[in-house]
Motif scaffolding. Structure first.
Motif, PDB file in Angstrom:
ATOM      1  N   GLU A  79      -8.279  -7.695  -3.742  1.00 17.94           N
ATOM      2  CA  GLU A  79      -8.420  -6.439  -2.999  1.00 17.94           C
ATOM      3  C   GLU A  79      -7.080  -5.726  -2.875  1.00 17.94           C
ATOM      4  N   GLY A  80      -6.031  -6.464  -2.529  1.00 21.91           N
ATOM      5  CA  GLY A  80      -4.713  -5.857  -2.399  1.00 21.91           C
ATOM      6  C   GLY A  80      -4.156  -5.369  -3.718  1.00 21.91           C
ATOM      7  N   CYS A  81      -4.346  -6.145  -4.777  1.00 23.34           N
ATOM      8  CA  CYS A  81      -3.850  -5.749  -6.093  1.00 23.34           C
ATOM      9  C   CYS A  81      -4.573  -4.505  -6.579  1.00 23.34           C
ATOM     10  N   ALA A  82      -5.891  -4.460  -6.431  1.00 23.89           N
ATOM     11  CA  ALA A  82      -6.657  -3.302  -6.883  1.00 23.89           C
ATOM     12  C   ALA A  82      -6.259  -2.051  -6.125  1.00 23.89           C
ATOM     13  N   ALA A  83      -6.080  -2.169  -4.813  1.00 21.57           N
ATOM     14  CA  ALA A  83      -5.656  -1.013  -4.024  1.00 21.57           C
ATOM     15  C   ALA A  83      -4.281  -0.531  -4.458  1.00 21.57           C
ATOM     16  N   ASP A 338      11.359  -8.131   2.971  1.00 19.93           N
ATOM     17  CA  ASP A 338      11.020  -8.055   1.548  1.00 19.93           C
ATOM     18  C   ASP A 338       9.562  -8.445   1.271  1.00 19.93           C
ATOM     19  N   HIS A 339       8.793  -8.738   2.309  1.00 15.44           N
ATOM     20  CA  HIS A 339       7.378  -9.109   2.196  1.00 15.44           C
ATOM     21  C   HIS A 339       7.165 -10.392   1.392  1.00 15.44           C
ATOM     22  N   TRP A 384      -1.482  -8.542   2.170  1.00 12.63           N
ATOM     23  CA  TRP A 384      -1.564  -8.008   0.803  1.00 12.63           C
ATOM     24  C   TRP A 384      -2.629  -6.923   0.684  1.00 12.63           C
ATOM     25  N   ARG A 385      -3.753  -7.113   1.353  1.00  6.35           N
ATOM     26  CA  ARG A 385      -4.830  -6.132   1.198  1.00  6.35           C
ATOM     27  C   ARG A 385      -4.694  -4.956   2.158  1.00  6.35           C
TER      28      ARG A 385
END
Length: 624
Positions: A79-83, A338-339, A384-385
């Protein structure tokens, strides 16, 4: 690629505020920097254990770790990568695209084994809900329907099981993580299958939202705070499609009860991962009275998700006052700058050498850094999402115009109801500085309403219109500007950021006789790196009249650039002990000094492990 909002894609005729889609927004400044840090964190996550369980499932073996959180975490990565991929300007865009394709293949194979897990095992409904949300976002980013089709098949299996009386649904009250409802609603919308939304409604109706917070969260069964927020977010989503006045009022009442009686000052919620049954039960970690489980990072994300949806329903500024406090202090403070590292819990006080450790045996004051993740790794994956969707929180729109909800530099494009292409550029150093400049450009003169949020913490705001008129808007409200705009029109908002001290509510035992230092929207803490004495030895010498005694100083080379606040203190010879009398000692038994405090969100980014205090006892007479 879709130009519609990522998650706020409720029907256009729902008479609710709509977020401005990510393709129309460029975030820069403070929030833009946090969004820009997320892609590298996503890539680092691929080297963490969250992939391993799915590799085992894809190979047809039972995973070593079958807890619900771990089995849902790769869905949250998707979900986070797609967003993130919906904004091609992000660094690592191509690398993330390749990784998303690989992970989607892995998940598609593993899900065949996931379907066969019994419903009551490993929070299967929770897992399904996260997959539905991941599938929806994957389709929005790639145009591929393959995960959506698989999600639809999974949803139909669940619906059949429900109709056949599967006991897992009778036991939903006993499950800590029933978040399938929200996933079903979002899936129904993207699939055009209203029967899935109706299924979600029937699941929601098993929980009585007419109950108070204590009954809903802790009555018959203890429910995780974040999942209460997921459940109420599903209630809000249903209201965004079909409003029902009584349900909406009950939802708002529950939210008010949460934020007025269970919210920590930095925006965290819950301890022991649940919402406390009693109001004002907000313990901290203090010397001699350690709690390690205060304010889970996930719960702040869930609170933001819920509050954002209620704001869309009613459009009141007070909801963003809570989002702002939670976002700038607790939520972003759970992540390293830096997450690449995360705190699972976020206590407001952490001092001394506690015997308690994290679930990995690490000191509580050290974040867990990728590729290592907590055994329950929900917090970093939830971040992440959430982070890529921040643009939907900054601006909202209705048929009349735009809402400026949060302040960060950047740009947005907007088409008025008359079809005029309009662009607004925002320039600000917020939350470190309170000056915000909004400049309008448009293809031709355009009539629309611009509503600018005035935070509740600022009672001396000044807003200058394009014609030079200066207004003194009321705190905690939107200031409405209705006019015909021309290219070059500028609105300037000044939000003076004086240093203040908030006195502890006497109904909260842990903060009675103490104060917390604030500047603008930021909560400040005294971190161990900045003093030579043990943290429990300090008392605030300036009381609530700190503005005349404190000094704010910009340090551009410290912690990515922060304003430090210097305040006068008394330093005791012995530590402050809650539960002992007197709380104060005479100033003759103390020495005076000035100490440097940093924003709470920036703690834990220098020495590891560290320690900090936010609530500091007043010196004798200091809080009077």
């Amino acid at each position: 690629m879709s130009t519609q909002p990522l998650i706020g894609n409720w029907p256009i005729d729902s008479h609710a505020l709509r977020p401005v889609g990510v393709r129309y927004v460029t975030l820069e400044g403070f929030l833009g920097e946090r969004v820009a840090a997320n892609p590298a964190s996503l890539l680092a996550g691929l080297n963490s254990p969250i992939v391993h369980a799915f590799e085992q499932l894809a190979a047809g073996t039972i995973p070593d770790d079958r807890r619900g959180s771990r089995l849902s975490d790769l869905y949250k990565w998707i979900e986070g990568c797609a967003a993130t991929l919906l904004d091609p300007a992000h660094e690592h865009h191509e690398e993330l695209g390749v990784a998303l394709c690989r992970i989607a293949d892995l998940v598609e194979r593993a899900n065949e084994s996931m379907f066969r897990l019994e419903l009551k095992e490993v929070h299967n409904l929770y897992i399904a809900g996260h997959f539905f949300q991941a599938a929806v976002m994957h389709a929005r980013a790639t145009g591929s329907q393959r995960l959506v089709e698989q999600a639809g098949a999974w949803a139909r299996r669940l619906q059949i099981a429900f109709d056949q009386g599967n006991p897992a649904f009778e036991e939903m009250h006993e499950q800590a993580h029933p978040c399938v409802e929200l996933g079903l609603i979002l899936l129904a919308r993207v699939c055009g299958k209203p029967e899935l939304r109706d299924f979600a409604r029937r699941l929601v109706e098993r929980f009585d939202v007419a109950e108070g917070v204590a009954d809903l969260a802790c009555g018959r069964h203890r429910r995780h705070a974040v999942c209460v927020e997921y459940l109420l977010s599903a209630v809000a989503e249903l209201q965004l499609e079909e409003r029902e006045a009584a349900t909406l009022q009950r939802l708002i009442h529950l939210w008010e009860e949460l934020v007025q009686t269970r919210l920590y000052v930095a925006g965290g919620i819950g301890y022991d991962e649940i919402i406390p049954a009693a109001p004002f039960d907000l313990p901290h970690i203090l010397e001699g009275n350690p709690r390690k489980d205060v304010a889970e990072t996930c719960a702040s994300i869930g609170l933001a998700m819920l509050t954002w949806r209620i704001h869309a329903l009613v459009g009141e500024s007070r909801f963003y006052d809570v989002i702002e406090r939670t976002l700038y202090n607790h939520l972003l403070g759970g992540l390293s700058l830096d997450h690449q590292a995360v705190y699972y819990y976020n206590p407001l006080q952490l001092t001394g050498d506690f015997p308690h450790k994290s679930d990995l045996g690490q000191p509580l004051a050290s974040r867990t850094r990728l590729p290592v993740v907590h055994r329950t790794s929900c917090c970093i994956t939830n971040a992440w999402r959430f982070i890529p969707t921040l643009s939907e929180y900054v601006y909202s729109a209705d048929d009349e115009g735009l809402y400026i909800n949060l302040f960060t530099s950047g740009r947005l494009s907007y088409i008025t109801k008359d079809g005029v292409q309009t662009r607004i550029t925002v320039d600000t150093e917020y939350p470190h500085d309170g000056r915000v400049s909004l400049t309008v450009q448009c293809d031709r003169d355009a009539s629309f309403v611009l509503r600018v949020r005035i935070p509740d913490w600022c009672d001396a705001a000044a807003l200058t219109l394009p014609d030079g008129a200066v207004h003194r808007p009321q705190a905690g409200r939107y200031f409405e500007i209705s006019r015909t705009w021309s290219t070059g029109d500028e609105v300037t908002l000044d939000l003076p950021m004086s240093v203040k001290v908030l006195a502890g509510d006497p109904r909260i035992q842990a903060t009675a006789g103490c104060g917390v230092v604030t500047r603008g929207p930021l909560i400040y803490c005294l971190e161990a790196e900045d003093v030579d004495e043990p943290l429990p030895h300090f008392q605030l010498a300036c009381g609530t009249g700190v503005s005349t005694a404190a000094r704010s100083l910009w340090c551009g080379d410290l912690l990515g650039g922060v304003n430090v606040v210097e305040v006068p203190v008394h330093i005791r010879e012995s530590p402050f002990q809650r539960g002992t009398a007197p709380y104060y000692v005479p100033s003759s038994q103390c020495r005076t000094a000035r100490v440097r405090m940093i924003p709470y969100y920036a703690r834990g980014n220098r020495r590891q492990p560290t320690g900090w205090v936010t609530w500091i006892p007043f010196a004798k007479g200091g809080g009077e």
